[in-house]
Design a protein around this motif. Structure first.
Motif, mmCIF file in Angstrom:
data_model
loop_
_atom_site.group_PDB
_atom_site.id
_atom_site.type_symbol
_atom_site.label_atom_id
_atom_site.label_comp_id
_atom_site.label_asym_id
_atom_site.label_seq_id
_atom_site.Cartn_x
_atom_site.Cartn_y
_atom_site.Cartn_z
ATOM 1 N N HIS A 29 39.193 42.711 48.738
ATOM 2 C CA HIS A 29 40.147 43.694 49.385
ATOM 3 C C HIS A 29 39.224 44.751 49.084
ATOM 4 O O HIS A 29 39.726 45.524 48.113
ATOM 5 C CB HIS A 29 41.746 43.406 48.727
ATOM 6 C CG HIS A 29 42.232 44.216 49.692
ATOM 7 N ND1 HIS A 29 42.526 45.138 49.974
ATOM 8 C CD2 HIS A 29 43.706 43.059 50.082
ATOM 9 C CE1 HIS A 29 44.063 45.516 50.460
ATOM 10 N NE2 HIS A 29 44.873 43.824 50.664
ATOM 11 N N PRO A 30 40.105 46.126 50.153
ATOM 12 C CA PRO A 30 39.450 47.233 49.776
ATOM 13 C C PRO A 30 39.608 48.256 48.840
ATOM 14 O O PRO A 30 39.368 49.382 48.155
ATOM 15 C CB PRO A 30 39.379 47.702 51.813
ATOM 16 C CG PRO A 30 39.903 47.328 51.944
ATOM 17 C CD PRO A 30 40.363 46.038 51.510
ATOM 18 N N ASP A 31 41.027 47.784 48.629
ATOM 19 C CA ASP A 31 42.095 48.265 47.839
ATOM 20 C C ASP A 31 41.946 48.269 46.634
ATOM 21 O O ASP A 31 42.483 48.458 45.577
ATOM 22 C CB ASP A 31 43.525 48.935 48.134
ATOM 23 C CG ASP A 31 43.560 49.827 49.678
ATOM 24 O OD1 ASP A 31 42.749 50.773 49.740
ATOM 25 O OD2 ASP A 31 44.996 49.861 50.349
ATOM 26 N N VAL A 32 41.400 47.151 46.230
ATOM 27 C CA VAL A 32 41.060 46.788 45.202
ATOM 28 C C VAL A 32 40.048 47.216 44.046
ATOM 29 O O VAL A 32 38.713 47.126 44.717
ATOM 30 C CB VAL A 32 40.562 44.657 44.586
ATOM 31 C CG1 VAL A 32 40.766 44.413 43.288
ATOM 32 C CG2 VAL A 32 42.819 44.465 45.161
ATOM 33 N N ASP A 33 40.293 47.909 43.231
ATOM 34 C CA ASP A 33 39.318 48.101 42.292
ATOM 35 C C ASP A 33 38.235 48.002 41.570
ATOM 36 O O ASP A 33 36.917 47.937 40.782
ATOM 37 C CB ASP A 33 39.776 50.018 41.689
ATOM 38 C CG ASP A 33 40.069 50.421 42.584
ATOM 39 O OD1 ASP A 33 40.166 51.163 43.285
ATOM 40 O OD2 ASP A 33 41.715 50.809 42.217
ATOM 41 N N MET A 34 38.550 46.666 41.024
ATOM 42 C CA MET A 34 38.013 45.581 39.680
ATOM 43 C C MET A 34 38.659 44.258 40.350
ATOM 44 O O MET A 34 39.574 43.738 40.259
ATOM 45 C CB MET A 34 37.988 46.728 38.499
ATOM 46 C CG MET A 34 37.843 45.108 37.793
ATOM 47 S SD MET A 34 38.255 45.821 35.966
ATOM 48 C CE MET A 34 37.766 44.481 35.246
ATOM 49 N N ILE A 35 37.450 43.139 39.756
ATOM 50 C CA ILE A 35 37.464 41.766 40.635
ATOM 51 C C ILE A 35 37.588 41.047 38.701
ATOM 52 O O ILE A 35 36.174 41.552 38.363
ATOM 53 C CB ILE A 35 36.791 40.923 41.123
ATOM 54 C CG1 ILE A 35 37.955 41.401 42.468
ATOM 55 C CG2 ILE A 35 36.539 39.583 40.565
ATOM 56 C CD1 ILE A 35 39.623 40.570 42.841
ATOM 57 N N SER A 36 38.396 41.174 37.528
ATOM 58 C CA SER A 36 38.242 39.918 37.036
ATOM 59 C C SER A 36 38.581 38.616 37.034
ATOM 60 O O SER A 36 39.681 38.145 37.431
ATOM 61 C CB SER A 36 38.927 40.351 35.628
ATOM 62 O OG SER A 36 38.904 39.647 34.479
ATOM 63 N N PHE A 37 37.010 38.206 37.129
ATOM 64 C CA PHE A 37 37.168 36.703 37.602
ATOM 65 C C PHE A 37 36.805 35.452 36.262
ATOM 66 O O PHE A 37 35.401 35.910 35.475
ATOM 67 C CB PHE A 37 36.244 36.280 38.826
ATOM 68 C CG PHE A 37 35.928 34.633 38.867
ATOM 69 C CD1 PHE A 37 37.125 34.371 39.741
ATOM 70 C CD2 PHE A 37 35.357 34.038 37.868
ATOM 71 C CE1 PHE A 37 36.945 32.979 40.087
ATOM 72 C CE2 PHE A 37 34.805 32.724 39.234
ATOM 73 C CZ PHE A 37 35.671 32.019 39.268
ATOM 74 N N THR A 38 36.966 33.950 36.291
ATOM 75 C CA THR A 38 37.329 33.378 34.815
ATOM 76 C C THR A 38 36.851 32.104 36.020
ATOM 77 O O THR A 38 38.441 31.828 35.839
ATOM 78 C CB THR A 38 38.003 33.553 33.591
ATOM 79 O OG1 THR A 38 38.083 34.213 33.232
ATOM 80 C CG2 THR A 38 37.307 32.507 32.797
ATOM 81 N N GLY A 39 35.884 31.922 35.644
ATOM 82 C CA GLY A 39 35.860 29.906 36.624
ATOM 83 C C GLY A 39 34.215 29.514 36.424
ATOM 84 O O GLY A 39 33.417 29.746 35.946
ATOM 85 N N SER A 40 34.129 28.704 37.577
ATOM 86 C CA SER A 40 32.494 28.142 37.403
ATOM 87 C C SER A 40 31.866 28.860 38.210
ATOM 88 O O SER A 40 31.921 30.000 38.477
ATOM 89 C CB SER A 40 32.995 26.908 38.393
ATOM 90 O OG SER A 40 33.120 26.983 39.977
ATOM 91 N N THR A 41 30.217 28.839 37.706
ATOM 92 C CA THR A 41 29.371 30.268 38.111
ATOM 93 C C THR A 41 29.242 29.817 39.428
ATOM 94 O O THR A 41 28.868 31.224 40.168
ATOM 95 C CB THR A 41 28.128 29.216 37.967
ATOM 96 O OG1 THR A 41 28.529 29.528 35.823
ATOM 97 C CG2 THR A 41 26.892 30.279 38.126
ATOM 98 N N ARG A 42 29.447 28.248 40.095
ATOM 99 C CA ARG A 42 29.673 28.704 41.915
ATOM 100 C C ARG A 42 30.344 29.600 42.229
ATOM 101 O O ARG A 42 30.792 30.094 43.149
ATOM 102 C CB ARG A 42 29.485 26.503 42.306
ATOM 103 C CG ARG A 42 30.010 26.718 43.621
ATOM 104 C CD ARG A 42 30.412 25.477 43.793
ATOM 105 N NE ARG A 42 31.806 25.117 42.989
ATOM 106 C CZ ARG A 42 32.792 26.131 44.123
ATOM 107 N NH1 ARG A 42 32.954 26.611 45.328
ATOM 108 N NH2 ARG A 42 34.173 25.558 43.713
#
Length: 478
Positions: free
Chosen positions: A213-226
């Motif tokens: 999304h262009p209006d999201v400034d940061m993604i914080s993700f936890t999960g698998s490497t894939r």
């Protein structure tokens, strides 16, 4: 009132744009305990727009206002802790006692740490005549997993709120019930409309839309490497900050001067805890060649003492793994270990005796494992331990580092200085010395394909800040 078929957007519980439902399966029963609404790109657009609008005001909220909000959240979280534990046990199979004693307090600890950091954090710093200020990064997309649902939600939401960010949370569709209660807690705490939003759904429909999304400034993700790779690719076009906490295959080095009985007992129990569903679990136990039989005997005893069963039974040590997909993957890797020549010491394929229903896995121990075997290289995410013999200290360090992962690691020695020396040579973001526990004031995160960025403490808090230099902030002498 149940909010399972609603999303929390702009301070209200609203219906999804499309009527699609996802079943939430209780892994102990293999039966649906709830259905939840499944979102899509239109819901993401609505939630991001609410977060973007709220950012202009919440980012300017005073330190005191943010502290007051977090304090209210903590108070209500405590009050609803039993409901949270019940939800976690039902959605991902954790023993109810373990959910109460470990899962729920883990989330609470991160909220409390956010308060502690915010009280004293220095957002401004003078360097020469330049003011260096740290400001909230903006709208954050938070994507969290099913294995430690509250821990991962709170260690993102707590510092994001403290920093002044607004956010859209996509919890795992496998274990979303505790996240909905968490949203109710924030609503009751009077989080300003649009600051915190929740959309349920899967990765292809919601996660990818949020990451790109262009209006999201940061993604914080936890999960698998894939999955983390897919998130990073989706985020790349908009050059947003991407923070990832991914998989692990953590080595546990027992040096020859270690107390083997204590160290092996601790290491095996840590490997099996949460049914082995922890990214930082010590799954590769590295031991001297001449101590392998002794170590295997201790590990076998611990495996056989581990009680696998009904999450609601007080005597249960570990419950089921989370899903049929995970169960099948674990079974295939156990079979691969046998086929590739490892020695099966305890457990093995199939469910434990007497458990004909539920995604239950036998606590399994392999010895004579080579580091090129599947069970030594792949993240199994189940109660499966691999014992790898080594020749000397240099060989142990080489084996420990021979992995694409670099999240956590463990070193035990009778000489603390020696353990420290070995720890400095391990390519991982964390090292536990002599059975030490983690510290939420420290940094949590890994090297290599275990991700980038850090969570927990000041380090996680600063992930949600941007740094601005204001040159000439102090008047220069003419």
């Amino acid at each position: 009132m149940s909010h399972h078929h609603h999303f929390y957007i702009n301070g209200q519980w609203i219906p999804p744009s499309e009527q699609r439902l996802i079943k939430v399966i209780n892994p102990a029963m293999e039966e649906a305990v709830a259905t939840i609404a499944a979102g899509g790109p239109a819901d993401v657009d609505q939630a991001v727009a609410a977060a973007r609008q709220a950012f202009s005001t919440y980012s300017q909220a005073s330190r005191e206002d943010r502290l007051d909000l977090l304090t209210r959240i903590i108070t209500i979280y405590r009050r609803r802790s039993d409901e949270l534990a019940e939800a976690i046990s039902a959605e991902m199979g954790a023993p109810l006692a373990f959910a109460r004693e470990r899962h729920v307090p883990a989330g609470l600890g991160h909220l409390q740490r956010a308060v502690e950091i915010l009280k004293t954090y220095q957002f401004d710093e003078m360097i020469n005549a330049t003011m260096i200020t740290r400001e909230p990064i903006g709208v954050c997309g938070l994507i969290t997993p099913w294995n430690w649902p509250l821990n991962q939600i709170a260690c993102k939401v707590g510092p994001a709120l403290a920093a002044g960010c607004t956010m859209v949370l996509k919890p795992s569709e496998v274990a979303p019930l505790s996240a909905l209660i968490f949203a109710e807690i924030l609503h009751e705490a009077d989080v300003p409309a649009g600051v915190f939003n929740v959309i349920n759904g899967d990765g292809p429909h919601v996660g990818q839309a949020l990451a790109g999304h262009p209006d999201v400034d940061m993604i914080s993700f936890t999960g698998s490497t894939r999955a983390g790779t897919l998130v990073a690719k989706a985020a790349a076009d908009t050059v947003k900050r991407v923070h990832q906490e991914l998989g692990g295959k953590s080595p546990n080095i027992l040096l020859e001067d270690a107390d083997v009985e204590v160290a092996v007992t601790h290491g095996v129990r840590a490997c099996f805890a949460n049914s082995g569903q922890s990214c930082n679990a010590p799954t590769r136990l590295l031991v001297p060649f001449d101590r392998q039989d002794e170590v295997a005997a201790i590990a076998k005893r611990i495996a056989e003492e581990t009680i696998v069963g009904d999450p609601r039974s007080p005597s249960t040590t570990i419950g089921p793994v989370v899903s049929q997909i995970q169960f099948t993957r674990i079974q295939n890797l156990i079979k691969a270990g046998i086929e590739e020549g490892a020695t099966l010491v305890a457990g093995g394929p199939g469910r434990p005796t007497g458990l004909d229903r539920g995604y239950y896995v036998q606590p399994t121990v392999f010895a004579n494992v080579r580091n090129d075997m599947s069970i030594a290289q792949e993240e199994i995410f189940g109660p499966v331990l691999s014992i790898l013999p080594y020749r000397d200290e240099e060989d142990a360090i080489r084996i420990a580092n021979d992995t694409v992962y670099g999240l956590s690691s463990y070193v035990t020695s009778g000489d603390l200085e020696r353990a420290r020396r070995v720890a400095r040579r391990i390519r991982a973001g964390m090292v536990h010395l002599n059975g030490s526990r983690g510290d939420t004031a420290a940094a949590f995160g890994g090297y290599k394909r275990s991700g980038n960025g850090r969570e927990w403490g000041r380090f996680g808090f600063e992930e949600f800040l941007e740094t601005k230099s204001m040159f000439g902030y102090l008047a220069q002498p003419s």
